[in-house]
Design an enzyme around this catalytic site. Sequence first.
Site, PDB file in Angstrom:
ATOM      1  N   ASP A  44       0.841  -1.203   0.000  1.00 51.22           N
ATOM      2  CA  ASP A  44       0.000   0.000   0.000  1.00 51.22           C
ATOM      3  C   ASP A  44       0.876   1.252   0.000  1.00 51.22           C
ATOM      4  O   ASP A  44       0.367   2.373  -0.082  1.00 51.22           O
ATOM      5  CB  ASP A  44      -1.030  -0.010   1.153  1.00 51.22           C
ATOM      6  CG  ASP A  44      -0.400  -0.025   2.523  1.00 51.22           C
ATOM      7  OD1 ASP A  44       0.834  -0.169   2.616  1.00 51.22           O
ATOM      8  OD2 ASP A  44      -1.143   0.112   3.525  1.00 51.22           O
ATOM      9  N   SER A  45       2.200   1.050   0.026  1.00 50.13           N
ATOM     10  CA  SER A  45       3.131   2.162  -0.219  1.00 50.13           C
ATOM     11  C   SER A  45       2.844   2.778  -1.587  1.00 50.13           C
ATOM     12  O   SER A  45       3.302   3.883  -1.881  1.00 50.13           O
ATOM     13  CB  SER A  45       4.582   1.675  -0.158  1.00 50.13           C
ATOM     14  OG  SER A  45       4.749   0.518  -0.947  1.00 50.13           O
ATOM     15  N   ASP A  83      -1.026  -6.104  -0.167  1.00 51.83           N
ATOM     16  CA  ASP A  83      -1.377  -5.452   1.106  1.00 51.83           C
ATOM     17  C   ASP A  83      -2.872  -5.246   1.246  1.00 51.83           C
ATOM     18  O   ASP A  83      -3.546  -4.843   0.283  1.00 51.83           O
ATOM     19  CB  ASP A  83      -0.710  -4.069   1.161  1.00 51.83           C
ATOM     20  CG  ASP A  83       0.495  -4.052   2.075  1.00 51.83           C
ATOM     21  OD1 ASP A  83       0.611  -4.937   2.949  1.00 51.83           O
ATOM     22  OD2 ASP A  83       1.326  -3.134   1.914  1.00 51.83           O
ATOM     23  N   LYS A 113      -1.081  -9.324   2.977  1.00 49.90           N
ATOM     24  CA  LYS A 113      -0.308  -8.835   4.130  1.00 49.90           C
ATOM     25  C   LYS A 113      -1.170  -7.846   4.901  1.00 49.90           C
ATOM     26  O   LYS A 113      -1.858  -7.016   4.285  1.00 49.90           O
ATOM     27  CB  LYS A 113       0.992  -8.172   3.659  1.00 49.90           C
ATOM     28  CG  LYS A 113       1.794  -7.570   4.832  1.00 49.90           C
ATOM     29  CD  LYS A 113       3.213  -7.219   4.447  1.00 49.90           C
ATOM     30  CE  LYS A 113       3.388  -5.898   3.741  1.00 49.90           C
ATOM     31  NZ  LYS A 113       2.869  -4.715   4.462  1.00 49.90           N
ATOM     32  N   GLU A 115      -1.205  -5.340   8.657  1.00 48.99           N
ATOM     33  CA  GLU A 115      -0.389  -4.759   9.724  1.00 48.99           C
ATOM     34  C   GLU A 115      -1.024  -5.027  11.084  1.00 48.99           C
ATOM     35  O   GLU A 115      -2.238  -4.849  11.239  1.00 48.99           O
ATOM     36  CB  GLU A 115      -0.255  -3.243   9.502  1.00 48.99           C
ATOM     37  CG  GLU A 115       0.443  -2.907   8.195  1.00 48.99           C
ATOM     38  CD  GLU A 115       0.593  -1.400   7.964  1.00 48.99           C
ATOM     39  OE1 GLU A 115       0.289  -0.600   8.893  1.00 48.99           O
ATOM     40  OE2 GLU A 115       1.022  -1.033   6.861  1.00 48.99           O
ATOM     41  N   GLU A 182       9.389  -4.098  10.456  1.00 50.38           N
ATOM     42  CA  GLU A 182       9.772  -2.799   9.877  1.00 50.38           C
ATOM     43  C   GLU A 182      10.313  -1.859  10.950  1.00 50.38           C
ATOM     44  O   GLU A 182       9.682  -1.672  12.006  1.00 50.38           O
ATOM     45  CB  GLU A 182       8.570  -2.152   9.167  1.00 50.38           C
ATOM     46  CG  GLU A 182       8.937  -0.799   8.547  1.00 50.38           C
ATOM     47  CD  GLU A 182       7.962  -0.279   7.506  1.00 50.38           C
ATOM     48  OE1 GLU A 182       6.974  -0.958   7.200  1.00 50.38           O
ATOM     49  OE2 GLU A 182       8.225   0.842   7.007  1.00 50.38           O
TER      50      GLU A 182
HETATM   51  O1  KIV Z   1       3.566  -1.062   1.610  1.00 52.80           O
HETATM   52  C1  KIV Z   1       4.741  -1.480   1.591  1.00 52.80           C
HETATM   53  O2  KIV Z   1       5.502  -1.287   0.633  1.00 52.80           O
HETATM   54  C2  KIV Z   1       5.212  -2.220   2.761  1.00 52.80           C
HETATM   55  C3  KIV Z   1       6.684  -2.434   2.885  1.00 52.80           C
HETATM   56  C4  KIV Z   1       7.321  -1.173   3.309  1.00 52.80           C
HETATM   57  C5  KIV Z   1       7.005  -3.577   3.781  1.00 52.80           C
HETATM   58  O3  KIV Z   1       4.435  -2.588   3.589  1.00 52.80           O
END
Ligand code: KIV
Length: 277
Positions: A44-45, A83, A113, A115, A182
């Site tokens: 989600d970056s 994510d 993924k 968090e 992280e």
């Molecule tokens: O969203 C992302 O790119 C991430 C990484 C920084 C692990 O969660």
Amino acid sequence: MKNTTGSFAAAKRNSEKITMLTSYDYTTARIADDAGVDAILVGDSLGMVMLGYENTLRVTMQDMISHSAAVARGASNALIVTDMPFMSYQTSVRDAVQNAGRLVKEGGAEAVKLEGGVKFAPHIRAIVDASIPVMAHIGMTPQSVNTFGGFKVQGKSLAGAKQLIEDARAVEEAGAFAVVLECVPAALAAYVTQILSIPTIGIGAGAECDGQVLVYQDMLNMTVGFTPKFAKKFADVGAVMTEGFKKYIDEVKNGSFPSEEHTFKIDDETMKAVTEG
Ligand code: KIV
């Protein structure tokens, strides 16, 4: 060879390092896959590096689905981990399972993924029970930026370190196949790596993790402004792109592009007939 969650487990057993990079589109996914990366994270970056937001909080399920589907079309060997965006799983265990399912069905994700540690163990368990592999993400979790008061290293105090260990144990117990650590001190990440049977994937968490992940724009020097301390620049793609764009602008302006080799031809006869009516 196709990477699976089983490859992650085997890598941990055999002490082989796991490589993961982000990708958000078909072209980059193909390049990363051809280069041999073990897993691609559709992070989600993308909110920051693709959409220009300040943080990841505005990223939607639709954003994640479109980008994940593009990556899935481009990568054939890397495991595709997508994510779960902010508020797609925090609201309830039911929402978590439904949205994880959408990322698989509509976004081509092979794992998701999310968090969070202890608090999200029930969500992880339920998604895993629905046959969707989960990668957990603990330590500095960017979706909690407003709770942390910024992107800060986590686990430096005794209480913080104990919390991280508890979170790591909880996500393993809930059935996560791997966990991202992280922005965690290296010695603490090494300890967590040693006590877990699932692989740890570090980002700003030192060399002792079982694998590493980076945002590709950071490691190729394509980002402008602040880049985190852990983001080593492996190539200067930003400079190569700028140079290419500038050459293009110059050549169009001075008329040297397109030259004959980039131009299509028509018979003189036909052209004559066109102009003479
Ligand atoms: O969203 C992302 O790119 C991430 C990484 C920084 C692990 O969660």
